[in-house]
Scaffold this motif. Structure first.
Motif, short mmCIF file in Angstrom:
data_model
loop_
_atom_site.label_atom_id
_atom_site.label_comp_id
_atom_site.label_asym_id
_atom_site.label_seq_id
_atom_site.Cartn_x
_atom_site.Cartn_y
_atom_site.Cartn_z
N VAL A 22 0.84 -1.19 0.00
CA VAL A 22 0.00 0.00 0.00
C VAL A 22 0.88 1.25 0.00
CG1 VAL A 22 -1.80 1.30 1.20
CG2 VAL A 22 -1.81 -1.21 1.29
N TYR A 23 0.64 2.12 -0.96
CA TYR A 23 1.26 3.45 -0.97
C TYR A 23 0.28 4.42 -0.33
CZ TYR A 23 4.58 1.45 -4.34
OH TYR A 23 5.54 0.68 -4.96
N SER A 24 0.68 4.99 0.80
CA SER A 24 -0.21 5.87 1.56
C SER A 24 0.27 7.31 1.42
CB SER A 24 -0.23 5.47 3.03
OG SER A 24 -0.61 4.12 3.19
N PHE A 25 -0.63 8.19 0.96
CA PHE A 25 -0.26 9.59 0.71
C PHE A 25 -1.16 10.54 1.49
CE2 PHE A 25 0.48 7.26 -3.36
CZ PHE A 25 1.87 7.32 -3.38
N ASP A 26 -0.53 11.56 2.06
CA ASP A 26 -1.29 12.64 2.69
C ASP A 26 -0.39 13.86 2.81
OD1 ASP A 26 -3.36 14.09 4.01
OD2 ASP A 26 -4.08 12.23 4.91
N LEU A 27 -0.98 14.97 3.23
CA LEU A 27 -0.26 16.24 3.29
C LEU A 27 0.85 16.23 4.34
CD1 LEU A 27 -3.34 18.60 2.96
CD2 LEU A 27 -1.60 18.18 1.21
N VAL A 28 0.66 15.44 5.39
CA VAL A 28 1.65 15.31 6.47
C VAL A 28 1.85 13.82 6.75
CG1 VAL A 28 2.10 15.76 8.92
CG2 VAL A 28 1.02 17.52 7.52
N ALA A 29 3.08 13.42 7.03
CA ALA A 29 3.36 12.02 7.35
C ALA A 29 3.07 11.79 8.83
CB ALA A 29 4.81 11.68 7.03
N ALA A 30 1.90 11.20 9.12
CA ALA A 30 1.51 10.94 10.51
C ALA A 30 2.33 9.82 11.13
CB ALA A 30 0.02 10.59 10.57
N ASN A 31 2.87 8.94 10.29
CA ASN A 31 3.74 7.86 10.76
C ASN A 31 4.60 7.39 9.60
OD1 ASN A 31 2.13 5.85 9.27
ND2 ASN A 31 0.59 6.17 10.88
N GLU A 32 5.38 6.33 9.85
CA GLU A 32 6.36 5.87 8.85
C GLU A 32 5.71 5.28 7.61
OE1 GLU A 32 5.31 2.49 11.49
OE2 GLU A 32 5.92 4.58 11.82
N ARG A 33 4.44 4.95 7.65
CA ARG A 33 3.77 4.37 6.48
C ARG A 33 3.37 5.43 5.45
NH1 ARG A 33 1.20 1.55 10.79
NH2 ARG A 33 1.75 -0.67 10.84
N VAL A 34 3.34 6.69 5.87
CA VAL A 34 2.77 7.76 5.04
C VAL A 34 3.85 8.55 4.32
CG1 VAL A 34 1.26 9.79 5.05
CG2 VAL A 34 0.90 7.95 6.74
N THR A 35 3.60 8.83 3.03
CA THR A 35 4.44 9.73 2.25
C THR A 35 3.76 11.09 2.20
OG1 THR A 35 5.30 7.93 0.88
CG2 THR A 35 5.49 10.16 0.00
N ALA A 36 4.44 12.12 2.68
CA ALA A 36 3.87 13.47 2.69
C ALA A 36 3.99 14.10 1.31
CB ALA A 36 4.58 14.33 3.72
N CYS A 37 2.86 14.53 0.74
CA CYS A 37 2.86 15.15 -0.58
C CYS A 37 1.48 15.73 -0.87
CB CYS A 37 3.22 14.14 -1.66
SG CYS A 37 2.04 12.78 -1.82
N ASP A 38 1.42 16.54 -1.91
CA ASP A 38 0.14 17.00 -2.46
C ASP A 38 -0.39 15.83 -3.30
OD1 ASP A 38 -1.94 18.13 -3.87
OD2 ASP A 38 -0.74 19.73 -4.77
#
Length: 294
Positions: free
Chosen positions: A168-184
């Protein structure tokens, strides 16, 4: 603040009125005072009235240990005020995200990352009151296809990625944890045609949400699936929303409107062609969530 039931005649005279000397001219001992105070305080206990489940739930929330900035426990009134402040902050952030573009929202959270935490705390409280969380529906769907490569656009704390064995590629504006990539999420760091499924769970929030969907189209394999959950009140015309996505290279497979809070859609990428020009405002059918002024 006036104390209920207090005798005005005692104001300025102490709890028992002016003291009188006894027969020996000595001051009375404090023993009778304690006894009389005890008698005055030993009123029959007030029978509590039944409370609703909602009131009981609210009281349980307020009974959680909370501390002030000085480390002292907060009073019930202070906790109620703090809860209202948090709710007001969530409404402000939520409305801001619906009424600005994705890159502006990213700048907002970069300037003050604590706003992201405040938003998702409020979001979780809101969704917990719903009959069902759409993320749980998507988790169940993805678990049936362990070989799917998944893109979670606007993932929050990446609950989906934490719940399945898939890549799973997880994207959001802020990386809440190590699974998330921060981006628009209009511009994610993925190669074209990487994903078997793209998921938007209540995340088509920016004024340029059409760009988010175009980005999903770019990242998805031909015949891949697009799954969307959106709040019911945002739709002015569901048919126009479907028509817009069909013009972007997707075909509707199914629509679920059984939930009282949100609608579910499943599309399939059936064409590599996608609209390049900006859509006119009249063909962008999702309204922003706005709150009434209080």
């Amino acid at each position: 603040m006036k104390q209920k039931g207090k005798d005005k005649s005692l104001v300025g005279k102490g709890p028992l009125g002016p003291r009188k000397p006894n027969a020996q001219g000595q001051k009375p001992s404090k023993k009778p005072q304690v006894a009389r105070n005890h008698a005055r305080d030993s009123k029959p206990a007030k029978v509590s009235e039944p409370v609703s489940a909602q009131q009981h739930e609210s009281e349980e929330e307020l009974s959680a240990p909370m501390l002030s900035s000085f480390g002292a426990p907060l009073s019930q009134l202070q906790r109620k005020m703090q809860s209202k402040l948090h709710a007001g902050q969530f409404r402000f952030i939520n409305e801001s995200l619906y009424t600005c573009s994705g890159d502006k929202a990213q700048q907002l959270f970069k300037k003050d990352p604590s706003l992201f935490d405040a938003y998702h705390e409020g979001f979780r409280e809101q969704v917990n009151k719903w009959p069902q969380n759409p993320v749980d529906i998507f988790i169940r769907d993805v678990k049936r296809h362990p070989n799917w490569i998944v893109g979670d656009f606007g993932c929050g704390d990446a609950k989906l990625a934490a719940s399945v064995s898939n890549k799973v590629y997880s994207f959001d504006l802020v990386a809440a944890n190590e699974r998330v990539t921060a981006c628009d999420i209009a511009h994610v760091p993925l190669k074209a045609e990487t994903l078997d499924v793209a998921i938007y769970s209540l995340s088509l929030m920016g004024t340029n949400y059409v760009d988010f969907l175009r980005e999903a189209h770019r990242c998805m394999k031909l015949k891949g699936f697009l799954k969307i959950a959106e709040v019911r009140s945002r739709f002015e015309d569901v048919a126009v929303f479907i028509q817009m996505l069909e013009g972007m290279g997707f075909t509707l497979l199914q629509q679920d409107d059984t939930n009282t809070m949100f609608l579910l859609f499943e599309f399939q990428k059936t064409s590599r062609a996608v609209q390049k020009k900006d859509l006119p405002a009249s063909s962008v059918p999702l309204k922003a969530c706005r709150y009434k002024k209080r």
